[in-house]
Motif scaffolding. Structure first.
Motif, PDB file in Angstrom:
ATOM      1  N   THR A 179       0.848  -1.193   0.000  1.00 53.39           N
ATOM      2  CA  THR A 179       0.000   0.000   0.000  1.00 53.39           C
ATOM      3  C   THR A 179       0.883   1.242   0.000  1.00 53.39           C
ATOM      4  OG1 THR A 179      -1.607  -1.238   1.280  1.00 53.39           O
ATOM      5  CG2 THR A 179      -1.878   1.150   1.214  1.00 53.39           C
ATOM      6  N   ALA A 180       0.752   2.064  -1.026  1.00 55.84           N
ATOM      7  CA  ALA A 180       1.668   3.201  -1.171  1.00 55.84           C
ATOM      8  C   ALA A 180       0.990   4.529  -0.868  1.00 55.84           C
ATOM      9  CB  ALA A 180       2.246   3.239  -2.586  1.00 55.84           C
ATOM     10  N   TYR A 181      -0.346   4.563  -0.949  1.00 62.29           N
ATOM     11  CA  TYR A 181      -1.068   5.787  -0.633  1.00 62.29           C
ATOM     12  C   TYR A 181      -2.346   5.407   0.101  1.00 62.29           C
ATOM     13  CZ  TYR A 181      -3.989   4.459  -4.545  1.00 62.29           C
ATOM     14  OH  TYR A 181      -4.833   3.761  -5.380  1.00 62.29           O
ATOM     15  N   ALA A 182      -3.028   6.376   0.702  1.00 63.67           N
ATOM     16  CA  ALA A 182      -4.204   6.099   1.537  1.00 63.67           C
ATOM     17  C   ALA A 182      -3.873   5.003   2.544  1.00 63.67           C
ATOM     18  CB  ALA A 182      -5.422   5.732   0.695  1.00 63.67           C
ATOM     19  N   TYR A 183      -2.706   5.095   3.125  1.00 63.04           N
ATOM     20  CA  TYR A 183      -2.218   4.061   4.037  1.00 63.04           C
ATOM     21  C   TYR A 183      -2.936   4.212   5.377  1.00 63.04           C
ATOM     22  CZ  TYR A 183       1.161   0.909   6.186  1.00 63.04           C
ATOM     23  OH  TYR A 183       1.743  -0.140   6.820  1.00 63.04           O
ATOM     24  N   PRO A 184      -3.618   3.152   5.851  1.00 62.21           N
ATOM     25  CA  PRO A 184      -4.481   3.313   7.037  1.00 62.21           C
ATOM     26  C   PRO A 184      -3.708   3.654   8.305  1.00 62.21           C
ATOM     27  CG  PRO A 184      -4.263   0.999   6.450  1.00 62.21           C
ATOM     28  CD  PRO A 184      -3.623   1.779   5.337  1.00 62.21           C
ATOM     29  N   VAL A 185      -4.303   4.484   9.124  1.00 59.14           N
ATOM     30  CA  VAL A 185      -3.684   4.891  10.391  1.00 59.14           C
ATOM     31  C   VAL A 185      -4.668   4.640  11.526  1.00 59.14           C
ATOM     32  CG1 VAL A 185      -2.215   6.665   9.363  1.00 59.14           C
ATOM     33  CG2 VAL A 185      -4.505   7.270  10.160  1.00 59.14           C
ATOM     34  N   LYS A 186      -4.122   4.515  12.731  1.00 64.48           N
ATOM     35  CA  LYS A 186      -4.963   4.408  13.910  1.00 64.48           C
ATOM     36  C   LYS A 186      -4.797   5.692  14.719  1.00 64.48           C
ATOM     37  CE  LYS A 186      -6.716   0.847  16.868  1.00 64.48           C
ATOM     38  NZ  LYS A 186      -6.536  -0.477  17.459  1.00 64.48           N
ATOM     39  N   VAL A 187      -5.930   6.291  15.090  1.00 59.39           N
ATOM     40  CA  VAL A 187      -5.924   7.593  15.728  1.00 59.39           C
ATOM     41  C   VAL A 187      -6.178   7.439  17.226  1.00 59.39           C
ATOM     42  CG1 VAL A 187      -6.999   9.862  15.776  1.00 59.39           C
ATOM     43  CG2 VAL A 187      -6.767   8.649  13.614  1.00 59.39           C
TER      44      VAL A 187
END
Lengths: 186, 289
Positions: free
Chosen positions: B166-174
């Motif tokens: 995954t190179a873009y829109a890489y999921p994050v935890k907030v």
């Protein structure tokens, strides 16, 4: 309805509400920071800040509940004329306004797990706002922030409900500070 | 300008959007539904970002718009003109001068400050949407903090490609709670998501607003043995010579010739103005006026 209900709104709604909202947004995104918010001149006992929050955010879509001393006919008329917001019971309210002693937080909407945003925003009229006293930690705060809070235990319980919970705005004359549910207080 | 209400939207719409923004800031990473309006541009052109910008803008703001880092693309130019005409705000291409920056798919290279607001245009706000098409189900997954499927997806990346592809829109935890789509920014930009500026995300077609207050903890999902890596093309900018900015690849002839240049046009031109020159760049010259 008295004639005084017709005065005290924004003179230039689009621009004044934009400026007022930026004050509210700054306060909500940086818990503990005390921001200026003016524009509205509501009838007593409402502060300029509380009145400005109401006319900036409330309309016919948002139920408002007035608690205790703020629930006077003059205030009701002013909110009805200036915002069109329905005045409702505490359980149904999206915005709740009152002094800390008059609020019953346990009955207010805290949202559901699927929709935690469907929770009440509580506008608390304060005798003073000072950047001293309790310590705040959480999103929007670089290290720690200080704010005089009316009650520690109730706000700690609220933070423990995250992602549900209430969001608080503290108002005093022309100033506002905020405490979203994410902020941990000690 | 007097033909429109300030910043185009009517006051009732702005109040509705403002309430959604405040709840978004109070629950970082949670997608707040809002009643997105028809805007005078098609969905996919930044209608969510435009509505958020319109709701937060004051007459004193200095507005900047970037599209993949560039100030001079059609999308950026038309949105800038839109607010020049409907809000009468001044606009700029200089990141440091702007108070509100609307962006499509990039975070500026220049570090932002507490006095700035970054507004993202978001196409698909739901990070789980390509894994689970049902909104009812994804809403339940967020409510139950059930994010196993996302880790399975990243694991399948590793098993198929040897790395998280995954190179873009890489999921994050907030804040250790909500998994969030940071909009299709390159994963190179992910480490910048914890920043001093307020970040607001608007998805017009999908009718969602979400937000990150300053200094919010944002962690890119990964595995202990496959840690997150913020990657970029392993080159330097052909125009300004920068080795640490995010680069676009350009095909420059019919023989497969290519060059790399900064995606952030303001960052690149500022460096060139200071005398930095890359391998393909001519020395900086003041533009003739």
């Amino acid at each position: 309805m008295e004639a005084s209900s017709l005065a005290g709104g924004f003179a230039d709604p689009s621009q004044e509400s934009a400026r007022a909202f930026r004050g509210i947004m700054r306060a909500m995104s940086c818990p503990g920071s005390i921001c200026d918010i003016t524009g509205a001149t509501p009838p007593a006992p409402l502060s300029v800040a509380a009145g400005s929050v109401l006319v900036t955010l409330c309309d016919h879509d948002t139920g408002v509940h007035l608690a205790g001393r703020t629930d006077t006919q003059v205030v009701r008329d002013w909110i009805t004329f200036q915002t069109g917001a329905p005045l409702v019971e505490a359980e149904m309210a999206q915005f709740v306004l009152g002094c800390w002693e008059d609020l019953n937080l346990t009955v207010l909407a805290t949202g559901s797990p699927e929709y935690p945003d469907r929770s009440a925003t509580v506008i608390v009229e304060m005798p003073a706002l000072e950047a001293t006293g309790h310590t705040l930690v959480g999103p929007g705060i670089k290290d720690t922030a200080q704010l005089n809070l009316p009650d520690l235990a109730a706000l700690q319980n609220n933070a423990a409900l995250f992602p549900l919970g209430l969001d608080f705005m503290f108002t005093c004359s022309g100033q506002i500070a905020a405490l979203p549910r994410t902020t941990k207080v000690s | 300008m007097s033909d429109y209400n300030f910043a185009y939207l009517d006051e009732q719409t702005k109040r509705m959007i403002r309430r959604a923004i405040l709840k978004g800031l109070a629950i970082p990473g949670y997608q707040v539904p809002f009643a997105s309006r028809e805007m005078p541009m098609p969905y996919g052109w930044g209608t969510g970002g435009v509505q958020v910008s319109a709701a937060i803008m004051t007459p004193q703001d200095v507005f900047k718009v970037i599209d993949q880092g560039a100030d001079d693309t059609t999308n950026a130019v038309s949105i800038r003109r839109f607010f020049e005409r409907t809000a009468g705000v001044s606009t700029t291409e200089t990141t440091t001068e702007a108070t509100v920056i609307q962006t499509r798919h990039r975070i500026p290279e220049q570090a932002l400050t507490e006095d700035q607001i970054l507004v993202y245009q978001v196409p698909i706000p739901e990070p789980l949407r390509f894994l689970e098409p049902s909104e009812v189900e994804t809403r339940k997954m967020h409510a139950l903090e059930d994010y196993g499927l996302m880790h399975v997806k990243l694991y399948e990346d590793i098993s198929a490609h040897g790395a998280i592809a995954t190179a873009y829109a890489y999921p994050v935890k907030v804040e250790d709670r909500y998994v969030m789509d940071p909009s299709p920014i390159p994963k190179f930009d992910n480490p910048k998501l914890s920043m001093p500026a307020i970040q607001l995300f608007g998805a017009g077609r999908e009718q969602r607003i979400y937000a990150l207050p300053p200094y919010t903890q944002v962690v890119s999902l990964d595995f202990e043995d496959y840690p997150f890596e913020a990657t970029k093309a392993n080159h330097s900018c052909g125009l300004c010579g920068s080795t640490d900015s995010y680069l676009d690849e350009l095909i420059v002839d019919d023989a497969g010739g290519r060059m790399f240049m900064c995606s952030d046009t303001d960052f690149c031109s500022a460096r060139r103005a200071k005398g930095h020159t890359g391998t393909s760049g001519a020395p900086f010259q003041e533009e003739a006026v």
